[in-house]
Each structure stands twice: as structure tokens, then as C-alpha cells.
Motif scaffolding. Sequence first.
Motif, PDB file in Angstrom:
ATOM      1  N   VAL A   1      53.581  21.282  -3.246  1.00 53.51           N
ATOM      2  CA  VAL A   1      52.515  22.001  -2.545  1.00 53.51           C
ATOM      3  C   VAL A   1      51.250  21.167  -2.352  1.00 53.51           C
ATOM      4  CG1 VAL A   1      53.311  24.291  -3.181  1.00 53.51           C
ATOM      5  CG2 VAL A   1      51.754  23.079  -4.707  1.00 53.51           C
ATOM      6  N   GLY A   2      51.030  20.163  -3.211  1.00 55.14           N
ATOM      7  CA  GLY A   2      49.860  19.313  -3.031  1.00 55.14           C
ATOM      8  C   GLY A   2      49.948  18.424  -1.810  1.00 55.14           C
ATOM      9  N   ASN A   3      51.147  18.242  -1.288  1.00 52.42           N
ATOM     10  CA  ASN A   3      51.339  17.402  -0.103  1.00 52.42           C
ATOM     11  C   ASN A   3      51.547  18.213   1.168  1.00 52.42           C
ATOM     12  OD1 ASN A   3      51.034  14.941  -1.380  1.00 52.42           O
ATOM     13  ND2 ASN A   3      53.206  14.732  -1.860  1.00 52.42           N
ATOM     14  N   VAL A   4      51.402  19.538   1.067  1.00 51.64           N
ATOM     15  CA  VAL A   4      51.438  20.416   2.239  1.00 51.64           C
ATOM     16  C   VAL A   4      50.221  21.319   2.125  1.00 51.64           C
ATOM     17  CG1 VAL A   4      52.759  22.090   3.569  1.00 51.64           C
ATOM     18  CG2 VAL A   4      53.970  20.371   2.202  1.00 51.64           C
ATOM     19  N   VAL A   5      49.255  21.137   3.016  1.00 54.91           N
ATOM     20  CA  VAL A   5      47.997  21.869   2.896  1.00 54.91           C
ATOM     21  C   VAL A   5      47.752  22.724   4.133  1.00 54.91           C
ATOM     22  CG1 VAL A   5      47.013  20.070   1.425  1.00 54.91           C
ATOM     23  CG2 VAL A   5      46.584  20.016   3.896  1.00 54.91           C
ATOM     24  N   ALA A   6      46.938  23.752   3.929  1.00 52.42           N
ATOM     25  CA  ALA A   6      46.561  24.657   5.015  1.00 52.42           C
ATOM     26  C   ALA A   6      45.064  24.547   5.243  1.00 52.42           C
ATOM     27  CB  ALA A   6      46.939  26.098   4.659  1.00 52.42           C
ATOM     28  N   THR A   7      44.664  24.357   6.502  1.00 55.68           N
ATOM     29  CA  THR A   7      43.253  24.277   6.833  1.00 55.68           C
ATOM     30  C   THR A   7      42.668  25.671   6.989  1.00 55.68           C
ATOM     31  OG1 THR A   7      43.519  24.278   9.239  1.00 55.68           O
ATOM     32  CG2 THR A   7      43.763  22.153   8.092  1.00 55.68           C
ATOM     33  N   ASP A   8      41.350  25.739   7.097  1.00 58.11           N
ATOM     34  CA  ASP A   8      40.684  27.032   7.245  1.00 58.11           C
ATOM     35  C   ASP A   8      41.023  27.718   8.558  1.00 58.11           C
ATOM     36  OD1 ASP A   8      39.569  26.668   4.802  1.00 58.11           O
ATOM     37  OD2 ASP A   8      37.492  26.481   5.474  1.00 58.11           O
ATOM     38  N   VAL A   9      41.529  26.957   9.529  1.00 60.64           N
ATOM     39  CA  VAL A   9      41.907  27.555  10.815  1.00 60.64           C
ATOM     40  C   VAL A   9      43.410  27.810  10.891  1.00 60.64           C
ATOM     41  CG1 VAL A   9      39.946  26.568  12.039  1.00 60.64           C
ATOM     42  CG2 VAL A   9      42.091  25.287  11.934  1.00 60.64           C
ATOM     43  N   GLY A  10      44.101  27.659   9.759  1.00 62.39           N
ATOM     44  CA  GLY A  10      45.499  28.042   9.707  1.00 62.39           C
ATOM     45  C   GLY A  10      46.508  26.971  10.049  1.00 62.39           C
ATOM     46  N   GLU A  11      46.079  25.714  10.227  1.00 56.47           N
ATOM     47  CA  GLU A  11      47.027  24.646  10.527  1.00 56.47           C
ATOM     48  C   GLU A  11      47.645  24.144   9.222  1.00 56.47           C
ATOM     49  OE1 GLU A  11      47.299  20.818  13.484  1.00 56.47           O
ATOM     50  OE2 GLU A  11      45.467  21.040  12.318  1.00 56.47           O
ATOM     51  N   ILE A  12      48.954  23.949   9.216  1.00 57.54           N
ATOM     52  CA  ILE A  12      49.668  23.460   8.043  1.00 57.54           C
ATOM     53  C   ILE A  12      49.948  21.980   8.257  1.00 57.54           C
ATOM     54  CG2 ILE A  12      51.589  23.844   6.473  1.00 57.54           C
ATOM     55  CD1 ILE A  12      49.708  26.253   6.930  1.00 57.54           C
ATOM     56  N   ILE A  13      49.470  21.133   7.334  1.00 61.45           N
ATOM     57  CA  ILE A  13      49.481  19.684   7.532  1.00 61.45           C
ATOM     58  C   ILE A  13      50.227  19.004   6.390  1.00 61.45           C
ATOM     59  CG2 ILE A  13      48.008  17.633   7.726  1.00 61.45           C
ATOM     60  CD1 ILE A  13      45.835  19.397   8.881  1.00 61.45           C
ATOM     61  N   LEU A  14      51.086  18.044   6.760  1.00 66.18           N
ATOM     62  CA  LEU A  14      51.795  17.238   5.770  1.00 66.18           C
ATOM     63  C   LEU A  14      50.948  16.043   5.364  1.00 66.18           C
ATOM     64  CD1 LEU A  14      55.385  17.060   7.330  1.00 66.18           C
ATOM     65  CD2 LEU A  14      54.565  18.610   5.552  1.00 66.18           C
ATOM     66  N   LEU A  15      50.915  15.754   4.058  1.00 66.13           N
ATOM     67  CA  LEU A  15      50.217  14.585   3.537  1.00 66.13           C
ATOM     68  C   LEU A  15      51.228  13.637   2.898  1.00 66.13           C
ATOM     69  CD1 LEU A  15      47.326  16.399   1.572  1.00 66.13           C
ATOM     70  CD2 LEU A  15      47.514  16.001   4.036  1.00 66.13           C
ATOM     71  N   ASP A  16      50.759  12.440   2.547  1.00 64.32           N
ATOM     72  CA  ASP A  16      51.523  11.496   1.716  1.00 64.32           C
ATOM     73  C   ASP A  16      52.919  11.258   2.293  1.00 64.32           C
ATOM     74  OD1 ASP A  16      52.194   9.784  -0.263  1.00 64.32           O
ATOM     75  OD2 ASP A  16      52.089  11.223  -1.899  1.00 64.32           O
TER      76      ASP A  16
END
Length: 301
Positions: free
Chosen positions: A184-199
Motif C-alpha cells: 500500500v505504500g507504493n500505491v497512493v491516492a491523491t486528494d482529487v482521487g487519482e490512484i498513482i503507482l510509486l517505486d
Amino acid sequence: MTSETLTDSSGAILRAACALAGVRSDGAVVLNRSENVIYKLPGGIVARVARAGQQAAALREVEVARWLESAGMPAVRVTPDIEQPIVVDERAVTFWVELPLHRHGTPTEVAGALRKLHSLAPPMDLDLGTLDPFVRLDKRIEGATTISADDRAWMGEHLAELKERWTQLPTGLPWCVVHGDAWVGNVVATDVGEIILLDLERTSIGPPEWDTVHTAIKFKTLGQISAEEYQSFCDVYGHDVTTWAGYELLRDLREFRMTTMAAQAAVTIPADRAQTDHRIACLRGKLGPRPWSGWRPVPSQ
């Protein structure tokens, strides 16, 4: 987060790389120290300073990020107009666009992101390579100077056993593009609802179950999410990895990787030594059957 004076080794690497890239390093702030050292820089830029010898992995991560952007997959973006990575004293430095305000993804959000990623056709002009679940594990064990000789010997034997079991991995879902480290630390949600992959450094071609097993571990091994949350994850993704014959192998591999990460952190962070011993005791069956309590994030911040 702590202000960074750039007086340690990674800070000196960062300062030199920033000079070569033409970006500012004054006022740098450390966001995280783990496999990489992550810095927040002025101007909405985040820099990653890798461990020595990871130049090829850093280059591939940059290439993967650019491919995902072209494919319309929400993921971290490299800072444009900088030739990357920049290598200083065998340590690769990459520069990324700072994320907006965000939080860790929920199991349901992680499932949606993985389903979208796994549906992508592999890139035609970029060799993603094949998933290697054993990358750097031998080096982590070798460098784990805080654990007992008995634990070190057991870890070496367990690693050999896992490698043998991997050669007999049962057939599962069709192999596809996988994130490689989809906690879950590498999949984040922004305040506008976009789900972003990290790392993205472990992105490769492999069994999709490798990405979904981490959420199963949070439920079945660690008891950190509820049955309802896990069922929602399975419903959104469309498959429950725990029903597959290969689940226990991937679970054991993931748990072992999580434990060697703690052992690596404990070398420089004394607060993580007890956590390392706790995880090893769990794996060795000394603290009873799963679910196990007491697993906390490493490295300590």
C-alpha cells in the motif's frame, strides 16, 4: 521529514548530481531512507539516490515511468528535460515530479490500480525482463550483522529452499506486466482521487499473483486489514490469490523479503533490531501460527 544538511554520503552525491542536472539542492529535505534515499528539492522535484551499483535498475525505472506515462497509467513521472540517471561515484540519482497531497491507497484502490496495470500490453520497445523474487536477498543476509549466527544460517537455508520451490511454481493466471512491489505504500491516492503507482524499479513480466499476494498477507499473515476489506480487494481485482496452489510459496517469499528488509535496516538503525528478530522468530515458527502480531514498518522513521 528532516532537513538535510547534505553532509552525509548520500547528501554529497545528491549535491553533485543536482549541479550536473542544473537543479537546486539547497534546502533539501529527506523524505525517506530505505533501499534509496529520497529527497524533496525546491521547485517541486523529488530526487532518489540509489545504492551503489544500481545504475541499470535506475535507468530501467526511468524508462518504465516514461512508458507508463505514454500508456496512460497513473504513476510517478520523471522530471522532464533531465538526462537520467545521473551517476556519481557509482550511485545513480534520478529526479521525479513531486506528488500532490496524497495518502496510502486502500485495498480496494490497490486492486483497481493493479487490475489496470495487469491489463496493459507489454511495451514493444522496452525489455522489462522477468520478475526475480530473489534479487539482493543473498546480499541482505550476508550484510545482516545484527542477527545471531543461528538465525543467519537458517535464513541461508530457507533461501535455498525457496529457490527450489520457485522452480516448481504452479500455473496460475497468465503472466503480464507486474509492479513487483505492490504494497500500500507504493500505491497512493491523491486528494482529487487519482490512484498513482510509486517505486517502479521492480516492474517486470511475471505472475500477477506476485502483486496481489501482499494484500493477502496483510489479511491472513498480519491481520492488518479486515475480512471485508480483503473481500473488497478480491471483488475489484477479480481473483483471490489465496485460492491458488501457488499462494503459500509467494506468501513465504514475500514474508521472507519483508524480513530481510528489516535485517538490512537494522544494521544502521538500532531501533529496527528487535523488529528483525521478531520477524525471524515468526518465520521460524517460534511465535505460533499466523496471523502474527507485532510487525511494524521498517525502517523506523
